[in-house]
Design an enzyme around this catalytic site. Structure first.
Site, PDB file in Angstrom:
ATOM      1  N   ARG A  38       0.807  -1.216   0.000  1.00 38.50           N
ATOM      2  CA  ARG A  38       0.000   0.000   0.000  1.00 38.50           C
ATOM      3  C   ARG A  38       0.848   1.278   0.000  1.00 38.50           C
ATOM      4  O   ARG A  38       0.362   2.354  -0.290  1.00 38.50           O
ATOM      5  CB  ARG A  38      -0.834  -0.008   1.286  1.00 38.50           C
ATOM      6  CG  ARG A  38      -2.254   0.166   1.074  1.00 38.50           C
ATOM      7  CD  ARG A  38      -3.200  -0.088   2.183  1.00 38.50           C
ATOM      8  NE  ARG A  38      -2.799   0.114   3.556  1.00 38.50           N
ATOM      9  CZ  ARG A  38      -3.490  -0.395   4.581  1.00 38.50           C
ATOM     10  NH1 ARG A  38      -4.554  -1.119   4.372  1.00 38.50           N
ATOM     11  NH2 ARG A  38      -3.113  -0.182   5.809  1.00 38.50           N
ATOM     12  N   ARG A  42       7.652   6.353  -5.271  1.00 41.08           N
ATOM     13  CA  ARG A  42       7.882   7.000  -6.575  1.00 41.08           C
ATOM     14  C   ARG A  42       9.260   7.650  -6.573  1.00 41.08           C
ATOM     15  O   ARG A  42       9.824   7.936  -5.515  1.00 41.08           O
ATOM     16  CB  ARG A  42       6.789   8.042  -6.848  1.00 41.08           C
ATOM     17  CG  ARG A  42       6.817   9.132  -5.824  1.00 41.08           C
ATOM     18  CD  ARG A  42       5.674  10.121  -5.904  1.00 41.08           C
ATOM     19  NE  ARG A  42       5.691  10.870  -4.643  1.00 41.08           N
ATOM     20  CZ  ARG A  42       4.739  10.814  -3.743  1.00 41.08           C
ATOM     21  NH1 ARG A  42       3.662  10.119  -3.955  1.00 41.08           N
ATOM     22  NH2 ARG A  42       4.857  11.475  -2.617  1.00 41.08           N
ATOM     23  N   ARG A 115      -6.607  -2.377  16.037  1.00 39.12           N
ATOM     24  CA  ARG A 115      -5.591  -1.575  16.712  1.00 39.12           C
ATOM     25  C   ARG A 115      -6.298  -0.351  17.264  1.00 39.12           C
ATOM     26  O   ARG A 115      -7.283   0.143  16.687  1.00 39.12           O
ATOM     27  CB  ARG A 115      -4.489  -1.122  15.746  1.00 39.12           C
ATOM     28  CG  ARG A 115      -3.584  -2.212  15.264  1.00 39.12           C
ATOM     29  CD  ARG A 115      -2.751  -2.837  16.352  1.00 39.12           C
ATOM     30  NE  ARG A 115      -1.711  -1.951  16.843  1.00 39.12           N
ATOM     31  CZ  ARG A 115      -0.961  -2.235  17.919  1.00 39.12           C
ATOM     32  NH1 ARG A 115      -1.167  -3.346  18.611  1.00 39.12           N
ATOM     33  NH2 ARG A 115      -0.023  -1.405  18.301  1.00 39.12           N
ATOM     34  N   ARG A 146       3.424   9.698  15.650  1.00 38.17           N
ATOM     35  CA  ARG A 146       3.442  10.988  14.966  1.00 38.17           C
ATOM     36  C   ARG A 146       2.980  12.083  15.912  1.00 38.17           C
ATOM     37  O   ARG A 146       2.374  11.822  16.949  1.00 38.17           O
ATOM     38  CB  ARG A 146       2.581  10.955  13.709  1.00 38.17           C
ATOM     39  CG  ARG A 146       1.124  10.591  13.933  1.00 38.17           C
ATOM     40  CD  ARG A 146       0.379  10.526  12.591  1.00 38.17           C
ATOM     41  NE  ARG A 146      -1.029  10.247  12.785  1.00 38.17           N
ATOM     42  CZ  ARG A 146      -1.920  10.166  11.798  1.00 38.17           C
ATOM     43  NH1 ARG A 146      -1.546  10.334  10.547  1.00 38.17           N
ATOM     44  NH2 ARG A 146      -3.182   9.907  12.042  1.00 38.17           N
ATOM     45  N   GLU A 166       0.551  10.784  19.098  1.00 34.68           N
ATOM     46  CA  GLU A 166      -0.308   9.629  18.832  1.00 34.68           C
ATOM     47  C   GLU A 166       0.458   8.342  19.125  1.00 34.68           C
ATOM     48  O   GLU A 166       1.520   8.103  18.543  1.00 34.68           O
ATOM     49  CB  GLU A 166      -0.701   9.681  17.351  1.00 34.68           C
ATOM     50  CG  GLU A 166      -2.081   9.173  17.087  1.00 34.68           C
ATOM     51  CD  GLU A 166      -2.471   9.402  15.631  1.00 34.68           C
ATOM     52  OE1 GLU A 166      -2.780  10.551  15.260  1.00 34.68           O
ATOM     53  OE2 GLU A 166      -2.449   8.422  14.878  1.00 34.68           O
ATOM     54  N   TYR A 214      -9.981  -0.792   6.011  1.00 32.04           N
ATOM     55  CA  TYR A 214      -9.455   0.556   6.174  1.00 32.04           C
ATOM     56  C   TYR A 214      -9.927   1.460   5.041  1.00 32.04           C
ATOM     57  O   TYR A 214      -9.794   1.129   3.873  1.00 32.04           O
ATOM     58  CB  TYR A 214      -7.915   0.574   6.236  1.00 32.04           C
ATOM     59  CG  TYR A 214      -7.455   1.998   6.460  1.00 32.04           C
ATOM     60  CD1 TYR A 214      -7.491   2.542   7.732  1.00 32.04           C
ATOM     61  CD2 TYR A 214      -7.121   2.818   5.391  1.00 32.04           C
ATOM     62  CE1 TYR A 214      -7.172   3.875   7.936  1.00 32.04           C
ATOM     63  CE2 TYR A 214      -6.795   4.151   5.587  1.00 32.04           C
ATOM     64  CZ  TYR A 214      -6.825   4.673   6.868  1.00 32.04           C
ATOM     65  OH  TYR A 214      -6.528   5.992   7.069  1.00 32.04           O
ATOM     66  N   ASP A 216      -9.799   5.644   3.719  1.00 31.03           N
ATOM     67  CA  ASP A 216      -9.484   7.057   3.889  1.00 31.03           C
ATOM     68  C   ASP A 216     -10.764   7.850   3.663  1.00 31.03           C
ATOM     69  O   ASP A 216     -11.737   7.335   3.130  1.00 31.03           O
ATOM     70  CB  ASP A 216      -8.409   7.497   2.880  1.00 31.03           C
ATOM     71  CG  ASP A 216      -7.005   7.251   3.423  1.00 31.03           C
ATOM     72  OD1 ASP A 216      -6.806   7.387   4.644  1.00 31.03           O
ATOM     73  OD2 ASP A 216      -6.110   6.917   2.622  1.00 31.03           O
TER      74      ASP A 216
HETATM   75  C1  LIG Z   1      -6.258   8.490  13.874  1.00 29.97           C
HETATM   76  C2  LIG Z   1      -6.848   8.468  12.495  1.00 29.97           C
HETATM   77  C3  LIG Z   1      -6.357   9.340  11.535  1.00 29.97           C
HETATM   78  C4  LIG Z   1      -6.895   9.370  10.266  1.00 29.97           C
HETATM   79  N1  LIG Z   1      -6.374  10.229   9.359  1.00 29.97           N
HETATM   80  C5  LIG Z   1      -6.893  10.291   8.128  1.00 29.97           C
HETATM   81  C6  LIG Z   1      -6.354  11.200   7.162  1.00 29.97           C
HETATM   82  O1  LIG Z   1      -5.417  11.953   7.428  1.00 29.97           O
HETATM   83  N2  LIG Z   1      -6.902  11.226   5.927  1.00 29.97           N
HETATM   84  C7  LIG Z   1      -7.947  10.421   5.602  1.00 29.97           C
HETATM   85  O2  LIG Z   1      -8.418  10.512   4.468  1.00 29.97           O
HETATM   86  N3  LIG Z   1      -8.484   9.554   6.490  1.00 29.97           N
HETATM   87  C8  LIG Z   1      -7.985   9.463   7.747  1.00 29.97           C
HETATM   88  N4  LIG Z   1      -8.508   8.575   8.652  1.00 29.97           N
HETATM   89  C9  LIG Z   1      -9.610   7.695   8.243  1.00 29.97           C
HETATM   90  C10 LIG Z   1     -11.005   8.328   8.415  1.00 29.97           C
HETATM   91  O3  LIG Z   1     -11.177   8.718   9.753  1.00 29.97           O
HETATM   92  C11 LIG Z   1     -12.028   7.263   8.026  1.00 29.97           C
HETATM   93  O4  LIG Z   1     -11.875   7.006   6.655  1.00 29.97           O
HETATM   94  C12 LIG Z   1     -13.484   7.657   8.218  1.00 29.97           C
HETATM   95  O5  LIG Z   1     -13.756   8.172   9.487  1.00 29.97           O
HETATM   96  C13 LIG Z   1     -14.310   6.409   8.001  1.00 29.97           C
HETATM   97  O6  LIG Z   1     -15.658   6.694   8.071  1.00 29.97           O
HETATM   98  P1  LIG Z   1     -16.681   5.575   8.519  1.00 29.97           P
HETATM   99  O7  LIG Z   1     -18.030   6.150   8.294  1.00 29.97           O
HETATM  100  O8  LIG Z   1     -16.302   4.298   7.893  1.00 29.97           O
HETATM  101  O9  LIG Z   1     -16.413   5.349  10.053  1.00 29.97           O
HETATM  102  P2  LIG Z   1     -16.549   6.343  11.285  1.00 29.97           P
HETATM  103  O10 LIG Z   1     -16.190   7.730  10.906  1.00 29.97           O
HETATM  104  O11 LIG Z   1     -15.847   5.695  12.403  1.00 29.97           O
HETATM  105  O12 LIG Z   1     -18.127   6.325  11.563  1.00 29.97           O
HETATM  106  C14 LIG Z   1     -18.746   5.247  12.235  1.00 29.97           C
HETATM  107  C15 LIG Z   1     -19.785   5.851  13.164  1.00 29.97           C
HETATM  108  O13 LIG Z   1     -20.557   4.805  13.740  1.00 29.97           O
HETATM  109  C16 LIG Z   1     -20.755   5.106  15.103  1.00 29.97           C
HETATM  110  N5  LIG Z   1     -20.980   3.866  15.863  1.00 29.97           N
HETATM  111  C17 LIG Z   1     -20.176   2.774  15.910  1.00 29.97           C
HETATM  112  N6  LIG Z   1     -20.707   1.843  16.732  1.00 29.97           N
HETATM  113  C18 LIG Z   1     -21.869   2.360  17.202  1.00 29.97           C
HETATM  114  C19 LIG Z   1     -22.886   1.884  18.092  1.00 29.97           C
HETATM  115  N7  LIG Z   1     -22.810   0.678  18.659  1.00 29.97           N
HETATM  116  N8  LIG Z   1     -23.930   2.697  18.369  1.00 29.97           N
HETATM  117  C20 LIG Z   1     -24.023   3.936  17.794  1.00 29.97           C
HETATM  118  N9  LIG Z   1     -23.106   4.438  16.941  1.00 29.97           N
HETATM  119  C21 LIG Z   1     -22.048   3.660  16.660  1.00 29.97           C
HETATM  120  C22 LIG Z   1     -19.478   5.783  15.537  1.00 29.97           C
HETATM  121  O14 LIG Z   1     -19.685   6.546  16.696  1.00 29.97           O
HETATM  122  C23 LIG Z   1     -19.149   6.632  14.321  1.00 29.97           C
HETATM  123  O15 LIG Z   1     -19.742   7.893  14.384  1.00 29.97           O
HETATM  124  C24 LIG Z   1      -7.965   8.503   9.931  1.00 29.97           C
HETATM  125  C25 LIG Z   1      -8.463   7.630  10.890  1.00 29.97           C
HETATM  126  C26 LIG Z   1      -7.899   7.596  12.152  1.00 29.97           C
HETATM  127  C27 LIG Z   1      -8.448   6.629  13.171  1.00 29.97           C
END
Ligand SMILES: Cc1cc2nc3c(=O)[nH]c(=O)nc-3n(C[C@H](O)[C@H](O)[C@H](O)COP(=O)(O)OP(=O)(O)OC[C@H]3O[C@@H](n4cnc5c(N)ncnc54)[C@H](O)[C@@H]3O)c2cc1C
Length: 228
Positions: A38, A42, A115, A146, A166, A214, A216
């Site tokens: 992943r 380049r 994780r 980081r 972090e 995973y 983004d």
């Molecule tokens: C530390 C970190 C850094 C990141 N940095 C980047 C970055 O720089 N650039 C980038 O593009 N992406 C980044 N990401 C990834 C990005 O955060 C995710 O792609 C995005 O949040 C995924 O969206 P999602 O809807 O799949 O999940 P989430 O945003 O996690 O949404 C899931 C939702 O479901 C809710 N939920 C879960 N279980 C329950 C339950 N039992 N009851 C009620 N609600 C619930 C949660 O509260 C949450 O609101 C990062 C992620 C992390 C963890």
């Protein structure tokens, strides 16, 4: 071997080995090879991490964007779906579920591993700490992966600055599950849950927890638009 064949021994040792071991909490040789595939590699002087032509975040941050999208919609936060599952399941014709898929199916095929992260925040009495929103620490001796300096995401000119260190941690019950661990064992367990999910007619399983994948931000936004 995958990493060395991709970037050679020097860069592997300077940039990849220690960082991978910190991030995944296991020896680099135990991490599945596809994770290393992943890595964007380049031969140019462009020092951005990603290859994407356009990179950025919404002006005012994601909260502003999400608040705009949800305007006029009833929203309740801080409520666990499992605190009253029968009620939420009957609330609408179609349910979009974004929680953990193994929990949804009562862990019948076993628990998936994740994780987690620990954040350490500090307010510093200076306008600028590291000159950049994100600086990664790739060596194994530094315990965090980081430091985020939040103001640089929005070109802030405040007199103080907030930084977050972090730390990557093993996920335990009640921790926030941040990253799926897509090794063979976990993927096999996930596949069994997915078979059940595929048979559901009125439930859409979406996102990093429900699809054990995973994403983004740009990928999850694209995925949501497609499903919609
Ligand atoms: C530390 C970190 C850094 C990141 N940095 C980047 C970055 O720089 N650039 C980038 O593009 N992406 C980044 N990401 C990834 C990005 O955060 C995710 O792609 C995005 O949040 C995924 O969206 P999602 O809807 O799949 O999940 P989430 O945003 O996690 O949404 C899931 C939702 O479901 C809710 N939920 C879960 N279980 C329950 C339950 N039992 N009851 C009620 N609600 C619930 C949660 O509260 C949450 O609101 C990062 C992620 C992390 C963890």
């Amino acid at each position: 071997e995958q990493a060395i064949s991709l970037v050679g021994k020097d860069i592997y040792e300077i940039l990849i080995k220690g960082y991978t071991e910190k991030q995944w909490g296991r020896k680099a040789t135990e991490v599945p090879a596809f994770i290393i595939k992943r890595l964007p590699v380049r031969f140019t002087f462009d020092n951005n991490y990603f290859n994407d032509r356009y990179q950025g975040i919404p002006i005012g941050g994601y909260n502003k964007l999400i608040e705009g999208l949800l305007e006029g919609t009833e929203v309740r936060t801080g409520i666990d779906f499992f605190s009253d599952r029968p009620y939420f399941e009957l609330l609408a014709d179609t349910l979009v579920y974004t929680g953990k898929i193994d929990e949804f199916y009562r862990y019948q095929f076993g628990k998936l591993a994740y994780r987690s992260l620990r954040f350490e925040e500090e307010i510093l009495d200076c306008p600028n700490y590291q000159g950049n929103a994100v600086v990664n620490y790739t060596d194994a001796e530094v315990p965090f992966t980081r430091i985020i300096e939040h103001k640089h995401f929005e070109f802030g000119i405040q007199s103080k600055t907030v930084i977050t260190r972090e730390y990557s941690t093993e996920w335990k019950e009640n921790d926030e599950p941040y990253y799926p661990i897509n090794d063979h064992g976990n993927n096999d367990v996930y596949r069994q849950y997915k078979e059940l999910a595929d048979k559901e007619e009125n439930i859409i399983f979406g996102g990093r927890l429900a699809e054990y994948k995973y994403y983004d931000m740009h990928q999850i936004i694209e995925e949501v638009l497609k499903r919609f």
